[in-house]
Design a protein around this motif. Structure first.
Motif, PDB file in Angstrom:
ATOM      1  N   HIS A   1       0.848  -1.207   0.000  1.00 27.29           N
ATOM      2  CA  HIS A   1       0.000   0.000   0.000  1.00 27.29           C
ATOM      3  C   HIS A   1       0.876   1.247   0.000  1.00 27.29           C
ATOM      4  CE1 HIS A   1      -4.079   1.745   0.938  1.00 27.29           C
ATOM      5  NE2 HIS A   1      -3.299   2.786   1.192  1.00 27.29           N
TER       6      HIS A   1
ATOM      7  N   HIS B   1       1.136   5.348  -1.972  1.00 29.49           N
ATOM      8  CA  HIS B   1       0.505   6.356  -2.831  1.00 29.49           C
ATOM      9  C   HIS B   1       1.592   7.088  -3.612  1.00 29.49           C
ATOM     10  CE1 HIS B   1      -3.364   5.897  -0.849  1.00 29.49           C
ATOM     11  NE2 HIS B   1      -2.716   5.854   0.297  1.00 29.49           N
TER      12      HIS B   1
ATOM     13  N   SER C   1      -2.046   2.623  -4.397  1.00 30.04           N
ATOM     14  CA  SER C   1      -3.434   2.817  -3.960  1.00 30.04           C
ATOM     15  C   SER C   1      -3.921   4.189  -4.383  1.00 30.04           C
ATOM     16  CB  SER C   1      -3.501   2.678  -2.437  1.00 30.04           C
ATOM     17  OG  SER C   1      -4.800   2.982  -1.987  1.00 30.04           O
TER      18      SER C   1
ATOM     19  N   GLU D   1      -8.642   2.342  -1.848  1.00 27.74           N
ATOM     20  CA  GLU D   1      -9.089   2.001  -0.532  1.00 27.74           C
ATOM     21  C   GLU D   1     -10.469   2.585  -0.283  1.00 27.74           C
ATOM     22  OE1 GLU D   1      -6.514   4.282   2.458  1.00 27.74           O
ATOM     23  OE2 GLU D   1      -5.526   4.756   0.590  1.00 27.74           O
TER      24      GLU D   1
ATOM     25  N   HIS E   1      -5.959  -2.374   5.425  1.00 21.01           N
ATOM     26  CA  HIS E   1      -4.813  -1.480   5.284  1.00 21.01           C
ATOM     27  C   HIS E   1      -4.565  -0.763   6.614  1.00 21.01           C
ATOM     28  CE1 HIS E   1      -3.233   2.508   4.489  1.00 21.01           C
ATOM     29  NE2 HIS E   1      -4.425   3.048   4.482  1.00 21.01           N
TER      30      HIS E   1
ATOM     31  N   ASP F   1       2.214   2.774   3.341  1.00 20.30           N
ATOM     32  CA  ASP F   1       1.260   3.882   3.212  1.00 20.30           C
ATOM     33  C   ASP F   1       2.015   5.159   2.819  1.00 20.30           C
ATOM     34  OD1 ASP F   1      -1.281   4.941   3.097  1.00 20.30           O
ATOM     35  OD2 ASP F   1      -1.367   5.464   5.217  1.00 20.30           O
TER      36      ASP F   1
END
Ligand SMILES: [Zn+2]
Length: 283
Positions: free
Chosen positions: A12, A14, A40, A125, A191, A231
Motif C-alpha cells: 500500500h 501512494h 493505492s 481504498e 490497510h 502507506d
C-alpha cells in the motif's frame, strides 16, 4: 553466484504525479530491493472530485502512474481504485448526503469495471472515515462499503479497507459484513493494520501491517499470514510523516540478515499471501 531473488511487495503506497517524486520513488524502491508495489488510489488535491466524471479522470491518473512504473522500472506495479472514504464528506457538503452517497456507489461500480478491464487489481481504498463523523455519514459509509464488498465478489477481486483504527472487535464486524455480502474475508485487506496475525485478531481478514520494526517483529512471532506496507504519501513537504518508500525492502532484508525471516517466510509474506488474496492477476 547469486541466489534466487526474494520477492518484496509494498502492499500500500501512494504516488502523487502533481507534487511528489512518483516514478523516482518507484526507482528508489527498486534500488532498495523492492520487486512488487500496489499503488493505492487517493484523491489528488489538484483535481477536486465533484462528479462521477471526475472519478474517471482521477482513477485514470492512478492507472497511468501504475503503467508508467511498469514501463520505466523492473518493479511489477499494480493499482487499486475506489472512492476514498473522506470523499463522501466533501461530496455531501456539495450535493447533500443522499446524492453524495449515490456518486460514491457509482464510483464503486466504476472501480469494479476498472478491475474487469484489467486496469486495476482490486477495489480500494474504501471504507469509513478514520476521523469522527456524524451518524448519518457513518451509516452511509457502511452502505458504500457493503456495496464495495458485493462489487468485489461480482468482479472476483479483493477489496482494500481504510477504516477507523483496527481492533479485534472492528475486524470481527468487518469480517461479518464481508460474509453477509458474499465475499470471503480472506479477500478483504485491512490497510494500516496493527500486527493482527492471529485468527482471533483478524477474523479472516488479511492484515496489511505497517512496516515499522516493532510491528513486523511482533507479526513474525505470531505467524506468516500478513502483508507489509508503508502507506507512503509521496509528499516531499512532509518527509517523515509516513514511512519511506524504501522501508519494506530494507526491513525485509534486515530481518533476513538477522535470521528472523527466512527466504521461505519472505516468499509467503510477499508473494503467496498477496496472490491468494488478490488472485492470479497478482504475478
Ligand atoms: Zn492509503
Amino acid at each position: 553466484m547469486t541466489g534466487p531473488v526474494v520477492p518484496i511487495l509494498d502492499n500500500h503506497a501512494h504516488l502523487d504525479p502533481f507534487k511528489g517524486r512518483h516514478i523516482e520513488a518507484v526507482r528508489d524502491f527498486e534500488k532498495a530491493g523492492g520487486t512488487h508495489i500496489i499503488i493505492s488510489h487517493m484523491p489528488y488535491g489538484e483535481l477536486p472530485v465533484k462528479s462521477i466524471e471526475d472519478f474517471v479522470k482521477s482513477y485514470d491518473i492512478t492507472v497511468a502512474l501504475k503503467e508508467r512504473a511498469n514501463e520505466e522500472t523492473n518493479v511489477k506495479a499494480f493499482a487499486t481504485v475506489g472512492p476514498y472514504p473522506g470523499e463522501l464528506v466533501d461530496l455531501a457538503e456539495l450535493h447533500g448526503l443522499e446524492a453524495a452517497k449515490g456518486i460514491m456507489m457509482e464510483a464503486v461500480d466504476l472501480a469494479g469495471q476498472y478491475v474487469r478491464d484489467g486496469k486495476a487489481l482490486a477495489i480500494g481504498e474504501v471504507g469509513r472515515p478514520h476521523f469522527q463523523v456524524p451518524q448519518d455519514i457513518w451509516d452511509a459509509s457502511n452502505e458504500v462499503l457493503a456495496h464495495a464488498m458485493r462489487t468485489a465478489k461480482e468482479a472476483d477481486c479483493a477489496v482494500v479497507l481504510h477504516t477507523e483504527s483496527a481492533t479485534p472487535k472492528s475486524m470481527k464486524e468487518l469480517s461479518e459484513m464481508a460474509r453477509r455480502e458474499g465475499l470471503e474475508p480472506d479477500r478483504v485487506v485491512k490497510h494500516y493494520c496493527p500486527p493482527f496475525v492471529l485468527p482471533e485478531e483478524n477474523f479472516g481478514l488479511m492484515p496489511s501491517v505497517l512496516a515499522s520494526k516493532d510491528a513486523i517483529e511482533i507479526a513474525l512471532e505470531k505467524g506468516l499470514r500478513f502483508v507489509m506496507e508503508t502507506d507512503f504519501l509521496d509528499d516531499p513537504k512532509r518527509p517523515g510523516a509516513v514511512l519511506a518508500i524504501t522501508t519494506v525492502p530494507r526491513r525485509t532484508k534486515g530481518l533476513m540478515d538477522k535470521g528472523l525471516m527466512r527466504f521461505d517466510d519472505a516468499y509467503q509474506i510477499h508473494y503467496d499471501n498477496p496472490r491468494k488474496t488478490y488472485g492470479p492477476s497478482f504475478v
